[in-house]
Scaffold this motif. Structure first.
Motif, PDB file in Angstrom:
ATOM      1  N   ALA A  99      38.941 -42.042  47.127  1.00 49.97           N
ATOM      2  CA  ALA A  99      40.059 -41.940  46.179  1.00 49.97           C
ATOM      3  C   ALA A  99      39.810 -42.941  45.048  1.00 49.97           C
ATOM      4  O   ALA A  99      39.434 -44.086  45.295  1.00 49.97           O
ATOM      5  N   GLN A 100      40.047 -42.475  43.813  1.00 49.27           N
ATOM      6  CA  GLN A 100      39.805 -43.354  42.661  1.00 49.27           C
ATOM      7  C   GLN A 100      41.019 -44.225  42.374  1.00 49.27           C
ATOM      8  O   GLN A 100      40.916 -45.243  41.710  1.00 49.27           O
ATOM      9  N   CYS A 101      42.154 -43.749  42.869  1.00 47.46           N
ATOM     10  CA  CYS A 101      43.403 -44.436  42.534  1.00 47.46           C
ATOM     11  C   CYS A 101      44.394 -44.230  43.666  1.00 47.46           C
ATOM     12  O   CYS A 101      44.380 -43.178  44.316  1.00 47.46           O
ATOM     13  N   ALA A 102      45.236 -45.221  43.934  1.00 48.81           N
ATOM     14  CA  ALA A 102      46.317 -45.036  44.910  1.00 48.81           C
ATOM     15  C   ALA A 102      47.600 -45.547  44.274  1.00 48.81           C
ATOM     16  O   ALA A 102      47.572 -46.495  43.476  1.00 48.81           O
ATOM     17  N   ILE A 103      48.701 -44.890  44.638  1.00 52.32           N
ATOM     18  CA  ILE A 103      49.999 -45.324  44.084  1.00 52.32           C
ATOM     19  C   ILE A 103      50.748 -46.121  45.140  1.00 52.32           C
ATOM     20  O   ILE A 103      50.908 -45.675  46.287  1.00 52.32           O
ATOM     21  N   LEU A 104      51.174 -47.314  44.747  1.00 51.10           N
ATOM     22  CA  LEU A 104      51.794 -48.254  45.687  1.00 51.10           C
ATOM     23  C   LEU A 104      53.304 -48.252  45.539  1.00 51.10           C
ATOM     24  O   LEU A 104      53.819 -48.048  44.431  1.00 51.10           O
ATOM     25  N   PRO A 105      54.029 -48.535  46.650  1.00 49.89           N
ATOM     26  CA  PRO A 105      55.491 -48.551  46.558  1.00 49.89           C
ATOM     27  C   PRO A 105      55.976 -49.677  45.651  1.00 49.89           C
ATOM     28  O   PRO A 105      55.294 -50.690  45.485  1.00 49.89           O
ATOM     29  N   PRO A 106      57.161 -49.511  45.059  1.00 48.42           N
ATOM     30  CA  PRO A 106      57.643 -50.519  44.100  1.00 48.42           C
ATOM     31  C   PRO A 106      58.070 -51.804  44.789  1.00 48.42           C
ATOM     32  O   PRO A 106      58.461 -51.782  45.957  1.00 48.42           O
ATOM     33  N   SER A 158      39.596 -57.198  47.665  1.00 48.81           N
ATOM     34  CA  SER A 158      38.842 -56.706  48.821  1.00 48.81           C
ATOM     35  C   SER A 158      38.481 -55.224  48.718  1.00 48.81           C
ATOM     36  O   SER A 158      37.589 -54.759  49.393  1.00 48.81           O
ATOM     37  N   ILE A 159      39.194 -54.460  47.890  1.00 54.89           N
ATOM     38  CA  ILE A 159      38.874 -53.026  47.760  1.00 54.89           C
ATOM     39  C   ILE A 159      38.244 -52.826  46.386  1.00 54.89           C
ATOM     40  O   ILE A 159      38.943 -52.844  45.371  1.00 54.89           O
ATOM     41  N   PRO A 160      36.949 -52.649  46.314  1.00 54.39           N
ATOM     42  CA  PRO A 160      36.330 -52.568  44.986  1.00 54.39           C
ATOM     43  C   PRO A 160      36.582 -51.207  44.328  1.00 54.39           C
ATOM     44  O   PRO A 160      36.858 -50.220  45.016  1.00 54.39           O
ATOM     45  N   PHE A 161      36.505 -51.177  43.050  1.00 56.77           N
ATOM     46  CA  PHE A 161      36.536 -49.957  42.210  1.00 56.77           C
ATOM     47  C   PHE A 161      37.894 -49.246  42.135  1.00 56.77           C
ATOM     48  O   PHE A 161      38.222 -48.685  41.102  1.00 56.77           O
ATOM     49  N   MET A 162      38.656 -49.216  43.205  1.00 55.95           N
ATOM     50  CA  MET A 162      39.855 -48.372  43.184  1.00 55.95           C
ATOM     51  C   MET A 162      40.938 -48.951  42.260  1.00 55.95           C
ATOM     52  O   MET A 162      41.125 -50.165  42.198  1.00 55.95           O
ATOM     53  N   GLU A 163      41.621 -48.042  41.546  1.00 53.90           N
ATOM     54  CA  GLU A 163      42.733 -48.467  40.698  1.00 53.90           C
ATOM     55  C   GLU A 163      44.004 -48.470  41.548  1.00 53.90           C
ATOM     56  O   GLU A 163      44.273 -47.505  42.255  1.00 53.90           O
ATOM     57  N   LEU A 164      44.752 -49.549  41.488  1.00 57.04           N
ATOM     58  CA  LEU A 164      46.020 -49.617  42.218  1.00 57.04           C
ATOM     59  C   LEU A 164      47.147 -49.486  41.197  1.00 57.04           C
ATOM     60  O   LEU A 164      47.272 -50.310  40.285  1.00 57.04           O
ATOM     61  N   SER A 165      47.916 -48.443  41.361  1.00 57.22           N
ATOM     62  CA  SER A 165      48.967 -48.177  40.387  1.00 57.22           C
ATOM     63  C   SER A 165      50.314 -48.430  41.056  1.00 57.22           C
ATOM     64  O   SER A 165      50.646 -47.776  42.048  1.00 57.22           O
ATOM     65  N   ILE A 166      51.073 -49.350  40.517  1.00 50.02           N
ATOM     66  CA  ILE A 166      52.338 -49.706  41.160  1.00 50.02           C
ATOM     67  C   ILE A 166      53.450 -48.846  40.589  1.00 50.02           C
ATOM     68  O   ILE A 166      53.614 -48.758  39.360  1.00 50.02           O
ATOM     69  N   ARG A 167      54.191 -48.220  41.499  1.00 46.96           N
ATOM     70  CA  ARG A 167      55.305 -47.385  41.054  1.00 46.96           C
ATOM     71  C   ARG A 167      56.478 -48.300  40.716  1.00 46.96           C
ATOM     72  O   ARG A 167      57.010 -48.975  41.600  1.00 46.96           O
ATOM     73  N   LEU A 197      44.703 -52.862  37.900  1.00 44.21           N
ATOM     74  CA  LEU A 197      46.122 -52.816  38.267  1.00 44.21           C
ATOM     75  C   LEU A 197      46.876 -52.080  37.159  1.00 44.21           C
ATOM     76  O   LEU A 197      46.883 -52.527  36.010  1.00 44.21           O
ATOM     77  N   THR A 198      47.462 -50.950  37.511  1.00 43.65           N
ATOM     78  CA  THR A 198      48.133 -50.152  36.474  1.00 43.65           C
ATOM     79  C   THR A 198      49.544 -49.791  36.924  1.00 43.65           C
ATOM     80  O   THR A 198      49.973 -50.160  38.025  1.00 43.65           O
ATOM     81  N   LEU A 199      50.223 -49.031  36.074  1.00 49.18           N
ATOM     82  CA  LEU A 199      51.620 -48.692  36.340  1.00 49.18           C
ATOM     83  C   LEU A 199      51.806 -47.197  36.564  1.00 49.18           C
ATOM     84  O   LEU A 199      51.239 -46.382  35.823  1.00 49.18           O
ATOM     85  N   ALA A 200      52.612 -46.870  37.564  1.00 45.41           N
ATOM     86  CA  ALA A 200      53.120 -45.504  37.708  1.00 45.41           C
ATOM     87  C   ALA A 200      54.606 -45.631  37.379  1.00 45.41           C
ATOM     88  O   ALA A 200      55.410 -46.051  38.216  1.00 45.41           O
ATOM     89  N   LEU A 201      54.957 -45.358  36.137  1.00 41.13           N
ATOM     90  CA  LEU A 201      56.315 -45.619  35.665  1.00 41.13           C
ATOM     91  C   LEU A 201      57.251 -44.520  36.169  1.00 41.13           C
ATOM     92  O   LEU A 201      57.041 -43.340  35.891  1.00 41.13           O
ATOM     93  N   ASP A 202      58.274 -44.951  36.893  1.00 39.33           N
ATOM     94  CA  ASP A 202      59.159 -44.011  37.586  1.00 39.33           C
ATOM     95  C   ASP A 202      60.385 -43.714  36.714  1.00 39.33           C
ATOM     96  O   ASP A 202      61.201 -44.606  36.443  1.00 39.33           O
TER      97      ASP A 202
END
Ligand SMILES: C[S@@+](CC[C@H](N)C(=O)[O-])C[C@H]1O[C@@H](n2cnc3c(N)ncnc32)[C@H](O)[C@@H]1O
Length: 771
Positions: free
Chosen positions: A142-149, A169-178, A241-246
């Motif tokens: 997975a290139q990206c995962a969406i994290l709980p707010p 610890s997790i290389p390459f993946m984008e973590l998008s915070i909701r 670290l990116t945003l999943a704007l809710d």
């Protein structure tokens, strides 16, 4: 083009897995993907884990911490410890397990993981589970995962620390915070009496929730943005670290709070079907406020995640209608439309948005033909120059031949425009063309031979500051302007060229002015940091500003001293009358070209300052000008392509609370060899002048007693006092700290300083500007 994702809940996946038309090797997630694609979506968004994992985690984490002693509990505790040391899933606890399933899936990390729980153990085990889920998503490519707010302001630091550990610890993946666009559950502070000016100011920083009369959130409701700001700051602005704007909460009518998000890395928009209303025909559409927010944010090209679209909330259109509607909004977004329209700056700038470029230095360097070629694509700049020359010639008061000089002719476009203006004005005139770039001079010779001839034009090769010109001229035409007006050394060059301007001669341009505005942009902050060289953080760049937010508004502030949101720094006028000249007509020093400005901006909403946008506006002649001032360019020189703004970065971001005031100091400095800029900023907050009575301010600002006028602001000499601590039983030396000297005070409100930046670029250490 933005991408679209369809959100599938666990129930949706369970329902698909019960279908009897699934092929042998087809899983529920593969079916979800093909169903979603058939109605216009690109990917699906699916919870990574299911109820079984939730139940096991709860047993491991919660039950193992229960106080009750029993054989059962001991066994659970041992299982919990085993899991903590080697966290792993059972197959039936996850929704996907195959590489091809994950191909078109954006995994949602379990939303019940409380990374910001008040309970230490819950936080601890939630973090282990988060690592476990991300490691599994990473295993599936997975290139990206969406994290709980985050939901608990008091533990947002713990939440951010856990995310930061995962990024490491997790290389390459984008973590998008909701993150919800704002927090509608926050409590509204209802004052029992009319608030004083100070109270309303201070409460604007903390009051949140819905406005009871309008049912919309108040302007200052920035709690979720503030949490996001804390998280990304703790994570060191990690670009992964990116945003999943809710957009689940109904949007406020005012856009000023929402503008803040456009300076953030919004990679996903979470848009539930419940945010849609039905139009007259029963199709889903969005309310006006949401429409305009989506049109604006589309410039960031987010992936739009549509949720709940299979629940048949709207009578017509089905699942496809939601994405079709958002696509229509995207197509009608002014920013997107402009980007697709030939001849606009937005279209011209494709690929250059937020891209840092070193400013040109046409005095020190010789420009390439391709660079001149790019300038010459600008239809507006040359049109306005021709108009200015035409007007100047038409209004020229003296009879006889008019002499013009194009100083810095490049490949000759202004010479050609000057000749057109002469023809239109029907005046008798002659043009000198001066150029110091030996390569461009070859092109000039070619045009001179093929197009202009000796009767109309004479070429002169050399530096306008020292070159001999056969006669004094009436009109001096130049284009030596940079994004900040004077930053390509137009003032210095024109000082030299003024030697051959008649005393009653005119200059086109007749003046130019530099402007600045305070900006927030996490993208630009990351771009300057990525340069690694510490000097890169003190260098002005030319940038097509895109994912930015201007933090200031027009006015406000306690003493009415705040200027508009974009403020003038200084101006240069030509011809100059103020410089002391040598016998050769040259200035003795360059001191007359030094400038400084101290500007005060009002900051209505909390934000993070990452630097300043620099702009210019020039008067060519009369009412004809050139402008890249964001609020005026459309009237003065719409669709002019030649200049992107300048960006003055800050080494460290400066947090600005709501209703603060920002003082920006900027200097144009010069020595015998170079010209450079230095800049720094200070932030102030209004507090009541009488707040010495308040325990908050007495504790934090001044431990002393109020003075006779009840003001902590009157300077008090620092008096050592001996006191005995009841705990230590030893005399302690305490110092009474004099109260802070306020920057300004008026009507019982004082501005106290809260922070400042370093002085940037002292001594021109990273300047490229050479004389
Ligand atoms: C920004 S370019 C403009 C060229 C052209 N006038 C146009 O508008 O496309 C500035 C030009 O001025 C020339 N220039 C800069 N400083 C100069 C100087 N001191 N003496 C002569 N030419 C100069 C540069 O070489 C360059 O060709």
């Amino acid at each position: 083009m933005p991408a679209f994702s369809a959100h599938y809940t666990l129930e949706d996946i369970a329902e698909l897995s019960r279908r009897d038309d699934l092929a042998d090797d087809e899983t529920a997630v593969l079916r979800a993907t093909s169903d979603a694609r058939s109605v216009g979506y690109d990917t699906v968004c699916v919870p990574l884990t299911n109820e079984k994992w939730k139940a096991r985690w709860r047993e491991l984490c919660i039950l193992s911490q229960e106080p009750e002693e029993s054989a059962d509990r001991l066994a659970i505790e041992q299982r919990a410890e085993a899991w903590r040391s080697k966290p792993a899933f059972f197959r039936d606890e996850v929704t996907i397990s195959r590489l091809e399933e994950a191909d078109c899936v954006i995994p949602l990390i379990s939303d019940w993981l409380e990374l910001d729980a008040s309970d230490d153990w819950v936080r601890h085990d939630a973090e282990i589970a988060l690592h476990q889920e991300l490691a599994f998503a990473s295993y599936l490519n997975a290139q990206c995962a969406i994290l709980p707010p985050p939901s608990n302001r008091t533990q947002v630091g713990s939440y951010a620390r856990a995310i930061n550990a995962c990024l490491a610890s997790i290389p390459f993946m984008e973590l998008s915070i909701r993150v919800p666009i704002y927090d509608p559950t926050s409590v509204l502070q209802v004052p029992s009496r009319a608030p004083s000016p100070v109270e309303s100011r201070r409460s604007s920083a903390v009051s949140v929730g819905m406005d009871e009369t309008t049912g919309t959130p108040p302007e200052s409701n920035m709690t979720t943005w503030e949490m996001w700001d804390t998280i990304r700051t703790i994570c060191g602005y990690n670009p992964r670290l990116t945003l999943a704007l809710d957009l689940t909460p109904p949007l406020p009518l005012s856009s000023s709070v929402l503008d803040q998000w456009s300076a953030e890395p919004v990679r996903h928009l979470w848009l539930p079907a419940s945010a849609f209303i039905a139009n007259a025909k029963g199709y889903p559409v969005l309310p006006k406020g949401t429409q305009s927010f989506i049109r604006d944010i589309m410039k960031l090209q987010p992936n739009v995640i549509l949720s709940g679209t299979r629940a048949k909330k709207h009578a017509r259109g089905g699942e496809a209608a939601y994405a079709q509607y958002v696509r229509h909004l995207e197509k009608t977004s002014p920013a997107v439309k402009a980007a697709h329209t030939a001849g606009t700056v937005e279209n011209f700038a494709q690929g250059y948005q937020d891209y840092l470029q070193a400013p040109l230095q046409p005095l020190m360097d010789n420009l390439q033909s391709i660079t001149y070629h790019t300038f010459e694509q600008d239809p507006v700049k040359y049109r306005n120059y021709e108009e200015a020359i035409f007007l100047a010639l038409s209004e020229w008061p003296n009879p006889g031949k008019v002499t013009l000089c194009v100083a810095g002719a490049g490949r000759g476009p202004l010479v050609a425009r000057a000749l057109k203006a002469i023809e239109r004005s029907k005046k008798e005139a002659f043009v000198y063309a001066v150029e110091k770039n030996p390569n461009a001079y070859v092109t000039l010779q070619e045009r001179h031979r093929n197009e202009w001839g000796d009767e109309k034009v004479k070429l002169l090769y050399g530096d306008m500051r020292t070159l001999e010109v056969p006669e004094k001229v009436d009109i001096l035409i130049s284009e030596l302007l940079g994004s900040f007006g004077d930053n390509e050394l137009s003032p210095e060059c024109l000082d030299g060229a003024s030697r051959f301007l008649k005393p009653d001669g005119i200059s086109i341009p007749s003046s130019y002015t530099a402007y600045v505005a305070p900006l927030s942009s996490s993208k630009l902050y990351n771009e300057t940091r990525a340069m690694k060289d510490p000097k890169a953080m003190e260098t002005p760049y030319v940038v097509m500003l895109h994912a930015i937010n201007i933090l200031s508004d027009n006015g406000g502030g306690i003493s009415g001293t705040c200027g508009p949101r974009i403020q003038e720094c200084w101006e240069f006028e030509h011809p100059r009358k103020d410089a002391a000249l040598t016998e050769q007509g040259l200035p003795l020093t360059n001191s007359h070209n030094a400038r400084s400005a101290k500007l005060t901006f009002h900051i209505p909403n909390a934000g993070v300052l990452h630097g300043f946008g620099g702009y210019f506006e020039a008067v060519l002649y009369g009412h004809v000008g050139l402008s890249i001032h964001p609020d005026r360019m459309a009237q003065i020189s719409k669709d002019m392509l030649s200049w992107f703004p300048l960006f003055f970065p800050l080494k460290d971001p400066l947090y600005l609370p709501a209703d603060s005031e920002l003082t920006v100091s900027i200097w144009r400095l010069t020595d015998a060899r170079k010209v450079w800029y230095e800049w720094y900023a200070e932030a102030f907050l209004p507090v009541p002048s009488s707040s010495v009575h308040s325990p908050i301010w007495r504790d934090t600002l001044s431990p002393m007693s109020p003075s006779a006028d009840n003001s902590f602001l009157s300077p008090v000499a620092s008096t050592p006092t001996i006191v005995t601590s009841p705990l230590l039983d030893v005399p302690q030396l305490t110092l009474e700290v004099p109260a802070q000297q306020p920057e300004r005070q008026k009507d019982g409100v004082s501005l106290v300083k809260i922070s400042q930046t370093a002085l940037h670029n002292p001594g021109g250490q990273s300047s490229w500007i050479g004389l």
